[in-house]
Write a protein that holds these residues in place. Structure first.
Motif, PDB file in Angstrom:
ATOM      1  N   PHE A   1      -4.711  -6.874   0.457  1.00 49.60           N
ATOM      2  CA  PHE A   1      -3.919  -6.037  -0.449  1.00 49.60           C
ATOM      3  C   PHE A   1      -2.894  -6.883  -1.208  1.00 49.60           C
TER       4      PHE A   1
ATOM      5  N   THR B   1       2.710  -1.747   0.718  1.00 52.95           N
ATOM      6  CA  THR B   1       1.284  -1.507   0.516  1.00 52.95           C
ATOM      7  C   THR B   1       0.702  -0.768   1.709  1.00 52.95           C
TER       8      THR B   1
ATOM      9  N   MET C   1      -5.894  -1.455  -3.894  1.00 59.38           N
ATOM     10  CA  MET C   1      -6.581  -2.670  -3.448  1.00 59.38           C
ATOM     11  C   MET C   1      -8.034  -2.701  -3.923  1.00 59.38           C
TER      12      MET C   1
ATOM     13  N   GLY D   1      -4.057   2.896  -0.710  1.00 63.29           N
ATOM     14  CA  GLY D   1      -5.089   1.878  -0.544  1.00 63.29           C
ATOM     15  C   GLY D   1      -5.990   1.692  -1.746  1.00 63.29           C
TER      16      GLY D   1
END
Length: 376
Positions: free
Chosen positions: A204, A250, A327, A324
């Motif tokens: 990430f 993140t 990413m 997420g």
């Protein structure tokens, strides 16, 4: 429109193009060659004394002209006044008006801000117009931002005044502004016990680093505190103590019981602007600010509350919680808000509400963002 002798047309506005033909020599067969044929004077040109001999040499002894009566403006003069409504910070005219049109370009790299409500008010005035590119996206120095013109060759000055009143530049500034990217450093706090324990590679952080680098932001502080709430709050405090301009967390943004990122950001003292956005991918985005940082000394403190094209700047430190999808997907809600965050534009809850129209990424292969409909 009226017909006048060419000698009497000085100061009048031409109603149509004037074509000039200049003869050339002869070809091998002795046939005459045409050296040039094209418009010598364009529609809208104001006849000057030195133009009269040229026009007469073209066989134009009479001309159709518009009379510039009191209270009327030539299209080029009106265009200059329309352009003045748009020439905010970071904007420059592309040159002199031509046929009543002026282009406006970016004078620097930054995010384009447009006051949509006032732009619509100006465009509601008949016989004038301003067309811009979509605001809130990054632009580079020299990029075209807008074009403005009046529709007729001559226009009532009252019409232009109506547009000026609708823009109300004296109270609200120009309709457009390009704000430079002001954030310089960032911290990335990568959540997840699997990352903290080394069970998986943190993929990430490199993605976020690349996105930040596009706006001149360097990641100077990193942490992998896992999922524990206290550890997350502590990591955020350490990042702020390190003096970074931007805090990025993140992962850990879903409703899973182990996802504590939103709660940790709130406990860290941030004022939450939104947790959730009408955008796919990226609905679980969180954005907040540490308003207490707005009082810090230095250059950034001087921009606090500065108005620009319907927006305000802030020296408060922004914090985001990234879902997420950032990413995995080439373009997400993060890409829609990052240019404004990088320029220290203060985001409000309404700014996220407005992302709904155009907020569905079509997943094009290959991704062409930002040259695509996403967010537009």
């Amino acid at each position: 429109m009226k017909l006048v002798r060419t000698q009497d047309a000085i100061g009048q506005v031409l109603c149509h193009d004037m074509t000039q033909i200049l003869p050339g020599g002869t070809d091998a067969d002795g046939k005459p060659q045409q050296r040039y044929k094209g418009p010598r004077f364009r529609k809208g040109h104001v006849v000057q004394p030195e133009d009269v001999p040229v026009l007469l040499s073209m066989g134009k002894e009479h001309l159709y002209v518009w009379e510039l009566q009191e209270g009327m403006l030539h299209e080029d003069d009106a265009a200059r006044r329309m352009a003045a409504l748009c020439l905010g910070e970071g904007c420059v005219a592309s040159g002199d008006p031509r046929e009543g049109k002026i282009g406006i370009n970016a004078a620097l790299d930054g995010v384009l801000l447009v006051d949509t409500a006032r732009l619509n008010a100006v465009n509601s005035v008949d016989q004038v117009m301003v067309a811009t590119r979509k605001g809130n996206f990054g632009v580079s120095k020299g990029d075209p931002l807008a074009g403005t013109r009046v529709i007729p060759l001559v226009v009532s000055e009252d019409t232009v005044r109506q547009a000026e009143d609708a823009a109300d530049v004296s109270h609200h500034g120009q309709l457009l502004s390009v704000q430079p990217y002001r954030l310089r450093t960032a911290a990335i706090i990568a959540t997840g016990s699997e990352v903290a324990k080394g069970l998986i590679v943190d993929k990430f952080t490199p993605v976020v680093q690349r996105k930040l680098a596009q706006f001149g932001i360097e990641v100077t502080w990193k942490a992998t505190p896992g999922d524990d709430m206290d550890a997350l709050v502590s990591a955020i405090a350490q990042a702020r103590a390190a003096g970074v301009d931007f805090v990025v967390c993140t992962g850990g943004m879903s409703v899973d019981p182990d996802d504590n990122t939103p709660g940790a950001i709130k406990r860290s003292g941030a004022r939450i602007v939104t947790y959730g956005a009408p955008v796919l991918p990226g609905a679980m985005l969180l954005v907040g600010y540490y308003d207490q940082d707005a009082a810090v000394a230095g250059e950034d403190a001087s921009i606090e509350g500065k108005p620009c094209a319907g927006h305000n700047l802030t020296s408060a430190t922004p914090v985001v919680g990234l879902p997420g999808c950032v990413m995995y997907n080439a373009a997400t809600v993060f890409d829609l808000v990052l240019p404004r965050l990088a320029a220290r534009v203060r985001l409000r809850h309404d700014d996220f509400v407005q992302l709904g129209e155009g907020g569905l990424c079509l997943g094009c292969k290959p991704c062409t963002f930002p040259v695509c409909p996403f967010g537009k």
